[in-house]
Write a protein that holds these residues in place. Structure first.
Motif, PDB file in Angstrom:
ATOM      1  N   ILE A 176       3.892   3.773  -4.671  1.00 46.41           N
ATOM      2  CA  ILE A 176       4.196   2.394  -4.268  1.00 46.41           C
ATOM      3  C   ILE A 176       3.267   1.891  -3.144  1.00 46.41           C
ATOM      4  CG2 ILE A 176       5.984   0.982  -3.114  1.00 46.41           C
ATOM      5  CD1 ILE A 176       8.012   2.213  -5.055  1.00 46.41           C
ATOM      6  N   PRO A 177       3.028   2.674  -2.074  1.00 50.75           N
ATOM      7  CA  PRO A 177       2.126   2.157  -1.037  1.00 50.75           C
ATOM      8  C   PRO A 177       0.729   1.852  -1.583  1.00 50.75           C
ATOM      9  CG  PRO A 177       3.343   4.091  -0.251  1.00 50.75           C
ATOM     10  CD  PRO A 177       3.629   3.976  -1.703  1.00 50.75           C
ATOM     11  N   ALA A 178       0.216   2.714  -2.439  1.00 49.38           N
ATOM     12  CA  ALA A 178      -1.134   2.491  -3.002  1.00 49.38           C
ATOM     13  C   ALA A 178      -1.160   1.244  -3.877  1.00 49.38           C
ATOM     14  CB  ALA A 178      -1.561   3.709  -3.823  1.00 49.38           C
ATOM     15  N   LEU A 179      -0.101   1.035  -4.648  1.00 48.78           N
ATOM     16  CA  LEU A 179      -0.053  -0.155  -5.511  1.00 48.78           C
ATOM     17  C   LEU A 179      -0.025  -1.418  -4.664  1.00 48.78           C
ATOM     18  CD1 LEU A 179       2.531   1.204  -8.117  1.00 48.78           C
ATOM     19  CD2 LEU A 179       0.114   0.750  -8.568  1.00 48.78           C
ATOM     20  N   LYS A 180       0.684  -1.357  -3.536  1.00 47.06           N
ATOM     21  CA  LYS A 180       0.744  -2.534  -2.654  1.00 47.06           C
ATOM     22  C   LYS A 180      -0.596  -2.774  -1.966  1.00 47.06           C
ATOM     23  CE  LYS A 180       5.615  -2.540  -1.327  1.00 47.06           C
ATOM     24  NZ  LYS A 180       6.498  -2.288  -0.199  1.00 47.06           N
ATOM     25  N   GLU A 181      -1.212  -1.686  -1.511  1.00 47.51           N
ATOM     26  CA  GLU A 181      -2.499  -1.839  -0.785  1.00 47.51           C
ATOM     27  C   GLU A 181      -3.678  -2.018  -1.723  1.00 47.51           C
ATOM     28  OE1 GLU A 181      -2.726   1.686   1.666  1.00 47.51           O
ATOM     29  OE2 GLU A 181      -0.758   1.190   2.499  1.00 47.51           O
ATOM     30  N   ARG A 182      -3.472  -1.671  -2.993  1.00 51.64           N
ATOM     31  CA  ARG A 182      -4.518  -1.746  -4.017  1.00 51.64           C
ATOM     32  C   ARG A 182      -5.683  -0.811  -3.716  1.00 51.64           C
ATOM     33  NH1 ARG A 182      -1.402  -6.142  -4.115  1.00 51.64           N
ATOM     34  NH2 ARG A 182      -1.228  -7.368  -6.019  1.00 51.64           N
ATOM     35  N   VAL A 183      -5.335   0.350  -3.182  1.00 47.03           N
ATOM     36  CA  VAL A 183      -6.315   1.416  -2.932  1.00 47.03           C
ATOM     37  C   VAL A 183      -5.715   2.687  -3.519  1.00 47.03           C
ATOM     38  CG1 VAL A 183      -7.535   2.763  -1.182  1.00 47.03           C
ATOM     39  CG2 VAL A 183      -7.078   0.333  -0.780  1.00 47.03           C
ATOM     40  N   TYR A 184      -6.474   3.356  -4.401  1.00 46.58           N
ATOM     41  CA  TYR A 184      -5.871   4.439  -5.179  1.00 46.58           C
ATOM     42  C   TYR A 184      -6.679   5.732  -5.001  1.00 46.58           C
ATOM     43  CZ  TYR A 184      -4.687  -0.034  -7.300  1.00 46.58           C
ATOM     44  OH  TYR A 184      -4.337  -1.347  -7.487  1.00 46.58           O
ATOM     45  N   THR A 185      -6.068   6.744  -4.435  1.00 42.18           N
ATOM     46  CA  THR A 185      -6.730   8.052  -4.326  1.00 42.18           C
ATOM     47  C   THR A 185      -6.638   8.751  -5.689  1.00 42.18           C
ATOM     48  OG1 THR A 185      -4.650   9.108  -3.758  1.00 42.18           O
ATOM     49  CG2 THR A 185      -6.004   8.302  -1.916  1.00 42.18           C
ATOM     50  N   SER A 186      -7.359   9.873  -5.820  1.00 45.56           N
ATOM     51  CA  SER A 186      -7.250  10.579  -7.108  1.00 45.56           C
ATOM     52  C   SER A 186      -5.853  11.168  -7.275  1.00 45.56           C
ATOM     53  CB  SER A 186      -8.346  11.630  -7.274  1.00 45.56           C
ATOM     54  OG  SER A 186      -8.351  12.483  -6.180  1.00 45.56           O
TER      55      SER A 186
END
Ligand code: NAP
Ligand code: FE
Length: 367
Positions: free
Chosen positions: A225-235
């Motif tokens: 959820i945090p990555a989807l909100k920030e639009r930054v995606y780790t592997s």
């Protein structure tokens, strides 16, 4: 505990590099392959090259059909099936998002029945299909582990699942293909996976296994959820999204989808809204159809660390960028059309009539 059935026949490989590492498995699928892709992404993200390298290493000849558009229509799969028949291929490899993966399944049916009209996709449940392998490059549809293939039907102005159940014989899930996937497509497709989890969990068809699978999928999704909100995606996030999407696929393979998918098809057909976003737009209002005291809605929100249906609505707004506008006439038209699909509405565990469906559209599209 109630009786239930669980079925998931696709041999599933997961991990970075899994196509080439398991290349011998292509030898079990057939003797000549046809790759089914969209116009460009499979070439750019390396998935097509991995597959052709694997096939070449196994001396399996192959041909390519790379004309699948988003929300594939029957006309396109008919064209591909003719080529598959002419080229005498005996298995298909769908590479891409849900559109090429679904198309591969419909092509598999038509190519196995070269004399038949494309009508068989919707009329002959027992029609045979060629063998299919699937390689997802979005984390959303779960088509790599479902029996479903959704086609656009222009004459009916909607989308509809083919009647045959075509499971992949093998699926290869390599999250590296998503490394360059845009934030917009990542989030729209992630919401598709989320709606699969939600709709499966709350369906009258849910069973012990499907619920446990959904709970695992929701716990993976929660971490993203945090990555989807920030639009930054780790592997690590890409890995989790791909796994959550596959788990969601396994769950809907048991239960089917429900009201948001039924309602979303018209938003996609009439307004061109991408599939995941279309489902996401109506999801808060769908959850509001449940009585406040419904325990399962509470359990589902708990798995995501959300406290209310409003939290879910706020999350969806945040990750989806919804900007379309709609008229009352459109809402009335979509409601009429949605009522033509009683099977999906019947998976809702409480009575749901036309006014309820109208209200979901009204709250989602007009307020
Ligand atoms: P999609 O229509 O397959 O692809 C959307 C876009 O993403 C296309 O422009 C595609 O480009 C691009 N793309 C795909 N992978 C990429 C990557 N790794 N990097 C960069 N771009 C990439 O979208 P989708 O949401 O995955 O699939 C939607 C379809 O699946 C709908 O028709 C829906 O009804 C269906 N669906 C099926 C099931 C099921 O159980 N079978 C469940 C839910 C939805 P290219 O065209 O160049 O490839
Ligand atoms: Fe979906």
């Amino acid at each position: 505990m109630d009786q239930f059935k669980f079925f998931m026949p696709a041999e599933t490989f997961f991990g970075r590099g899994c196509v080439l590492e398991n290349k011998e498995s292509f030898l079990t699928l057939g003797t000549k392959a046809m790759l089914i892709t969209g116009r460009s992404s499979a070439k750019k993200n390396g998935a097509q090259k991995d597959v052709t390298d694997a096939l070449d290493a196994c001396n399996i000849p192959w041909v390519l059909f790379d004309e699948i558009g988003e929300n594939p229509d029957v006309e396109t799969v008919v064209k591909a099936a003719k080529m598959a028949h002419q080229e005498k291929v005996d298995f298909l490899i769908g590479i891409g998002g849900g559109s090429p993966m679904d198309a591969a399944k419909a092509i598999a049916v038509l190519a196995a029945n070269p004399q038949a009209d494309s009508e068989i996709l919707f009329t002959q449940p027992d029609a045979k299909a060629l063998t299919v392998a699937e390689i997802p490059t979005t984390a959303g549809t779960g088509s790599e582990v479902t029996q479903y293939s959704i086609m656009t039907l222009h004459e009916k102005r909607t989308k509809r699942a083919i009647i045959q159940k075509v499971f992949a014989k093998a699926s290869f899930l390599d999250p590296k293909y998503m490394d360059e996937l845009s934030a917009e497509i990542t989030n729209n497709t992630a919401v598709d996976a989320l709606t699969h989890l939600i709709e499966s969990y709350l369906s009258v068809n849910a069973n012990f296994f499907s619920e446990k699978i959904v709970e695992l999928g929701l716990s993976l999704f929660k971490d993203c959820i945090p990555a989807l909100k920030e639009r930054v995606y780790t592997s690590e996030v890409r890995d989790k999204l791909m796994l959550a999407s596959a788990l969601a696929g396994v769950a809907i393979a048991q239960t089917s989808t429900s009201i948001p998918h039924c309602l979303g098809y018209f938003l996609t057909y009439e307004k061109g809204i991408p599939h995941g976003r279309a489902n996401g737009i109506v999801t808060q209002a769908y959850l509001e159809m449940f009585p406040k005291e419904d325990k399962k809605v509470g359990q589902l929100l708990h798995c995501l660390d959300m406290h209310s249906v409003e939290d879910m609505g706020a999350f969806l707004k945040d990750v989806l960028n919804t900007s379309e506008t709609f008229s009352v006439e459109e809402v009335a038209y979509y409601t009429e059309r949605a009522m033509e699909s009683p099977q999906k509405i019947a998976t809702f565990p409480y009575p749901a009539v036309k006014e309820d469906i109208f209200k979901v559209y009204e709250k989602s599209l007009l307020s």
